[in-house]
Design a protein around this motif. Structure first.
Motif, mmCIF file in Angstrom:
data_model
loop_
_atom_site.group_PDB
_atom_site.id
_atom_site.type_symbol
_atom_site.label_atom_id
_atom_site.label_comp_id
_atom_site.label_asym_id
_atom_site.label_seq_id
_atom_site.Cartn_x
_atom_site.Cartn_y
_atom_site.Cartn_z
ATOM 1 N N VAL A 89 -6.854 -6.909 -2.775
ATOM 2 C CA VAL A 89 -6.060 -6.083 -3.039
ATOM 3 C C VAL A 89 -4.600 -6.371 -3.940
ATOM 4 O O VAL A 89 -3.756 -5.746 -4.280
ATOM 5 C CB VAL A 89 -5.099 -5.587 -1.846
ATOM 6 N N ILE A 90 -4.632 -7.655 -3.837
ATOM 7 C CA ILE A 90 -2.957 -7.965 -4.852
ATOM 8 C C ILE A 90 -4.090 -8.053 -6.299
ATOM 9 O O ILE A 90 -2.848 -7.139 -6.891
ATOM 10 C CB ILE A 90 -3.026 -9.403 -4.581
ATOM 11 N N ALA A 91 -5.059 -7.874 -5.895
ATOM 12 C CA ALA A 91 -5.948 -7.953 -7.775
ATOM 13 C C ALA A 91 -5.520 -6.349 -8.641
ATOM 14 O O ALA A 91 -5.087 -6.414 -9.012
ATOM 15 C CB ALA A 91 -6.964 -7.975 -7.936
ATOM 16 N N LYS A 92 -5.207 -5.212 -7.365
ATOM 17 C CA LYS A 92 -6.117 -4.389 -7.807
ATOM 18 C C LYS A 92 -4.505 -3.876 -7.626
ATOM 19 O O LYS A 92 -4.075 -3.331 -8.880
ATOM 20 C CB LYS A 92 -6.179 -3.561 -6.596
ATOM 21 N N ALA A 93 -3.184 -4.303 -7.103
ATOM 22 C CA ALA A 93 -1.635 -4.094 -7.428
ATOM 23 C C ALA A 93 -1.441 -4.475 -9.030
ATOM 24 O O ALA A 93 -0.802 -3.946 -9.589
ATOM 25 C CB ALA A 93 -1.119 -4.030 -6.254
ATOM 26 N N LYS A 94 -1.851 -5.714 -9.214
ATOM 27 C CA LYS A 94 -1.434 -6.213 -10.175
ATOM 28 C C LYS A 94 -1.908 -5.695 -11.945
ATOM 29 O O LYS A 94 -1.730 -5.620 -12.520
ATOM 30 C CB LYS A 94 -2.126 -7.607 -10.796
ATOM 31 N N ALA A 95 -3.182 -4.721 -11.553
ATOM 32 C CA ALA A 95 -3.781 -4.215 -12.094
ATOM 33 C C ALA A 95 -3.172 -3.423 -12.974
ATOM 34 O O ALA A 95 -3.695 -3.022 -14.422
ATOM 35 C CB ALA A 95 -5.562 -3.930 -11.948
ATOM 36 N N ASP A 96 -2.694 -2.183 -12.458
ATOM 37 C CA ASP A 96 -2.239 -1.160 -12.442
ATOM 38 C C ASP A 96 -0.465 -1.544 -11.628
ATOM 39 O O ASP A 96 -0.251 -0.831 -10.604
ATOM 40 C CB ASP A 96 -2.620 0.019 -12.950
ATOM 41 N N PRO A 97 0.800 -2.028 -12.857
ATOM 42 C CA PRO A 97 2.064 -1.543 -11.625
ATOM 43 C C PRO A 97 2.702 -0.784 -11.425
ATOM 44 O O PRO A 97 3.416 -0.213 -10.604
ATOM 45 C CB PRO A 97 2.335 -2.753 -12.437
#
Length: 186
Positions: A24-32
């Motif tokens: 979930v964290i990686a997805k959020a960082k991928a498209d801030p």
């Protein structure tokens, strides 16, 4: 309110893996810049009862009612109490997620959320003399039993409040746009 022990019988952060959180964290960082629109449809059911429909879920028992003395039947929380519940839930989830990310095991967590409200204006139909309408201060007491120092837990809570969407919605000025729906053609 009784503390719920964090056991496998209860949905707890121990049932969410660090790996799942990291995804979930990686997805959020991928498209801030990603923004989601959240929606709720509120339907009046008569008297002062409302039912709220959220996403494409079947009707949920997210019922609201006023207490006795305010024309309600005390069958459910009122909207102001639901707001406090939303804040408590958001903070609880944030504390759990951040504790998991930091490797802090939580044994129990309880948030007591309270606020004072002047009800004399009764939805704009009572005493209309100038006064604060709504909450002036919301108080949250976090009782947490976890394997961390008091300093670490205080930092965890402070970080959670800083990043809580509900806390920030309450804390920051929010533009509120309420308008009559366009007329429908019969």
């Amino acid at each position: 309110m009784a503390k719920l022990p964090l056991t496998p019988d209860v949905l707890t952060p121990s049932l969410v893996s660090k790996r799942e959180l990291d995804i979930v964290i990686a997805k959020a960082k991928a498209d801030p810049t990603a923004v989601r629109t959240l929606r709720c449809r509120t339907v009046a059911l008569g008297r002062l009862h409302q039912l709220n429909y959220i996403r494409n879920l079947p009707p949920q028992p997210v019922m609201e009612d006023e207490p006795e003395g305010l024309l309600g039947e005390s069958t459910a929380p009122n909207a102001s109490e639901a707001l406090l519940a939303a804040l408590g839930s958001c903070l609880s989830i944030g504390i759990h997620a951040n504790a998991l990310a930091q490797g802090i095991p939580i044994r129990s967590l309880e948030l007591r959320v309270e606020a004072d409200i002047n009800m004399t204006s009764v939805w704009g139909s009572g005493d209309l003399h100038p006064k604060t309408i709504g909450f002036e201060t919301i108080r949250v007491c976090v009782d947490i039993d976890a394997d961390a120092s008091r300093k670490a837990l205080a930092a965890l809570i402070k970080h959670t409040v800083l990043w809580s969407p509900v806390a920030n919605t309450l804390h920051n000025p929010v533009h509120l746009d309420v308008a009559l729906a366009p007329a429908t053609v019969a």
